[in-house]
Design a protein around this motif. Structure first.
Motif, PDB file in Angstrom:
ATOM      1  N   GLY A  46       0.603  -1.101  -0.133  1.00 11.48           N
ATOM      2  CA  GLY A  46      -0.076   0.032  -0.062  1.00 11.48           C
ATOM      3  C   GLY A  46       0.843   1.194   0.137  1.00 11.48           C
ATOM      4  O   GLY A  46       0.585   2.390  -0.589  1.00 11.48           O
ATOM      5  N   GLU A  47       1.724   1.193   0.792  1.00 12.36           N
ATOM      6  CA  GLU A  47       2.870   2.352   1.001  1.00 12.36           C
ATOM      7  C   GLU A  47       3.521   2.665  -0.421  1.00 12.36           C
ATOM      8  O   GLU A  47       3.643   3.921  -0.920  1.00 12.36           O
ATOM      9  N   LEU A  48       4.057   1.667  -1.078  1.00 12.25           N
ATOM     10  CA  LEU A  48       4.799   1.797  -2.194  1.00 12.25           C
ATOM     11  C   LEU A  48       3.689   1.877  -3.570  1.00 12.25           C
ATOM     12  O   LEU A  48       3.967   2.731  -4.400  1.00 12.25           O
ATOM     13  N   GLU A  49       2.406   1.644  -3.456  1.00 10.07           N
ATOM     14  CA  GLU A  49       1.369   1.942  -4.467  1.00 10.07           C
ATOM     15  C   GLU A  49       1.292   3.632  -4.160  1.00 10.07           C
ATOM     16  O   GLU A  49       0.977   4.296  -5.297  1.00 10.07           O
ATOM     17  N   ALA A  50       0.977   4.000  -2.829  1.00 11.32           N
ATOM     18  CA  ALA A  50       0.843   5.316  -2.641  1.00 11.32           C
ATOM     19  C   ALA A  50       1.952   6.325  -3.343  1.00 11.32           C
ATOM     20  O   ALA A  50       1.934   7.438  -3.713  1.00 11.32           O
ATOM     21  N   TRP A  51       3.297   5.683  -2.784  1.00 12.27           N
ATOM     22  CA  TRP A  51       4.356   6.594  -3.353  1.00 12.27           C
ATOM     23  C   TRP A  51       4.388   6.612  -4.967  1.00 12.27           C
ATOM     24  O   TRP A  51       4.759   7.666  -5.637  1.00 12.27           O
ATOM     25  N   LEU A  52       3.959   5.253  -5.758  1.00  7.80           N
ATOM     26  CA  LEU A  52       4.195   5.522  -7.101  1.00  7.80           C
ATOM     27  C   LEU A  52       3.034   6.467  -7.568  1.00  7.80           C
ATOM     28  O   LEU A  52       3.382   7.236  -8.750  1.00  7.80           O
ATOM     29  N   TYR A  53       2.046   6.532  -6.971  1.00  6.16           N
ATOM     30  CA  TYR A  53       0.863   7.544  -7.417  1.00  6.16           C
ATOM     31  C   TYR A  53       1.398   9.023  -7.298  1.00  6.16           C
ATOM     32  O   TYR A  53       1.187   9.679  -8.144  1.00  6.16           O
ATOM     33  N   ARG A  54       2.020   9.168  -6.156  1.00  9.56           N
ATOM     34  CA  ARG A  54       2.621  10.673  -6.086  1.00  9.56           C
ATOM     35  C   ARG A  54       3.912  11.125  -6.931  1.00  9.56           C
ATOM     36  O   ARG A  54       3.914  12.218  -7.320  1.00  9.56           O
ATOM     37  N   GLU A  55       4.479   9.955  -7.152  1.00 10.94           N
ATOM     38  CA  GLU A  55       5.909  10.266  -7.890  1.00 10.94           C
ATOM     39  C   GLU A  55       5.999   9.832  -9.315  1.00 10.94           C
ATOM     40  O   GLU A  55       7.011  10.120  -9.863  1.00 10.94           O
ATOM     41  N   TYR A  56       5.051   9.243  -9.798  1.00 10.20           N
ATOM     42  CA  TYR A  56       4.975   8.645 -11.086  1.00 10.20           C
ATOM     43  C   TYR A  56       3.741   8.779 -11.866  1.00 10.20           C
ATOM     44  O   TYR A  56       2.791   8.775 -11.363  1.00 10.20           O
ATOM     45  N   ALA A  57       4.150   9.014 -13.194  1.00 13.79           N
ATOM     46  CA  ALA A  57       2.912   9.077 -14.174  1.00 13.79           C
ATOM     47  C   ALA A  57       2.360   7.910 -14.806  1.00 13.79           C
ATOM     48  O   ALA A  57       1.573   7.924 -15.777  1.00 13.79           O
ATOM     49  N   SER A  58       2.576   6.885 -14.146  1.00 11.46           N
ATOM     50  CA  SER A  58       2.123   5.584 -14.636  1.00 11.46           C
ATOM     51  C   SER A  58       1.961   4.648 -13.383  1.00 11.46           C
ATOM     52  O   SER A  58       2.072   4.798 -12.244  1.00 11.46           O
ATOM     53  N   LEU A  59       1.593   3.311 -13.683  1.00 10.69           N
ATOM     54  CA  LEU A  59       1.369   2.234 -12.666  1.00 10.69           C
ATOM     55  C   LEU A  59       2.694   2.076 -11.978  1.00 10.69           C
ATOM     56  O   LEU A  59       2.648   1.533 -10.732  1.00 10.69           O
ATOM     57  N   GLY A  60       3.699   1.646 -12.750  1.00 13.99           N
ATOM     58  CA  GLY A  60       4.859   1.051 -12.463  1.00 13.99           C
ATOM     59  C   GLY A  60       4.859  -0.386 -11.979  1.00 13.99           C
ATOM     60  O   GLY A  60       3.845  -0.901 -12.623  1.00 13.99           O
TER      61      GLY A  60
END
Length: 165
Positions: free
Chosen positions: A42-56
Motif C-alpha cells: 500500500g505504501e509503495l502504491e501510494a508512493w508510485l501514485y505521488r511520484e510517477y505518471a504511470s502504474l509502475g
C-alpha cells in the motif's frame, strides 16, 4: 534449457547488478521500519501514485507469493498478476536485499517498486566449435553453449520497503 534457466538469473541480476538497478544508492526508502506485506505494498502504491505518471511495477521475492495469495493481495489479469489497484506485481528471483545492499534481518525482506519495466532479448545463439555443437557419438550426448543478450530497462524511479514476514 536456456529458456528454463535464464529468468531467475536475469531477475537476480537486475535487483542490484545492472544500471539502473532496482536496488541501488538512488533507490528511495519508502518504508524503513519493517511492516506487514499488505501495508508495504500500500505504501509503495501510494508512493508510485505521488511520484510517477504511470502504474509502475511492484517487485516481490518469489517466497512472498504464497503470503500475497493468502492475504488476497493479488489477482490475475491475463498473464499479469496485479494488486487490487491494478499495479503489476513481479514475483522474481530477487534476493530481498536493501538499497545499499544490506541483508535484511532474520524474518524480513526488502520489496521494491519501479517505473514501468521493458525487457528486450536477442534470439538464442548457439556457440559452436568448428560450426557444430559438440557431439560424442560413443555416449550419444551432445553439448552446446547457448547464449542470448538481455536489456532490462525501467523508468528511472525506484522505491523500497522493508517487510516483516
Amino acid at each position: 534449457a536456456l529458456g528454463a534457466g535464464e529468468g531467475p538469473f536475469v531477475e537476480s541480476r537486475v535487483w542490484t547488478s545492472t544500471t539502473p538497478a532496482i536496488m541501488s544508492a538512488e533507490t528511495e526508502t519508502v518504508v524503513a521500519a519493517a511492516t506487514s506485506l499488505d501495508r508495504a505494498i500500500g505504501e509503495l502504491e501510494a508512493w508510485l501514485y505521488r511520484e510517477y505518471a504511470s502504474l509502475g511495477v511492484i517487485h516481490l521475492p518469489r517466497q512472498l507469493g504464497a503470503v500475497a495469495d493468502h492475504l488476497d493481495l493479488v489477482s490475475k489479469d491475463g498473464n499479469v498478476l496485479r494488486t487490487r489497484l491494478g499495479t503489476p506485481i513481479a514475483f522474481g528471483n530477487y534476493p530481498g536485499t536493501g538499497p545499499t545492499g544490506q541483508a535484511p534481518a532474520a524474518g524480513q525482506l526488502w520489496i521494491a517498486a519501479t517505473g514501468d519495466v521493458t525487457v528486450y532479448r536477442t534470439a538464442p545463439e548457439v556457440l559452436t566449435d568448428s560450426g557444430s555443437a559438440w557431439f560424442d557419438p560413443q555416449t550419444n550426448t551432445g553439448t552446446a553453449l547457448v547464449t542470448r543478450d538481455y536489456m532490462v530497462t525501467f523508468d528511472d524511479l525506484a522505491g523500497a520497503a522493508l517487510v516483516e514476514l
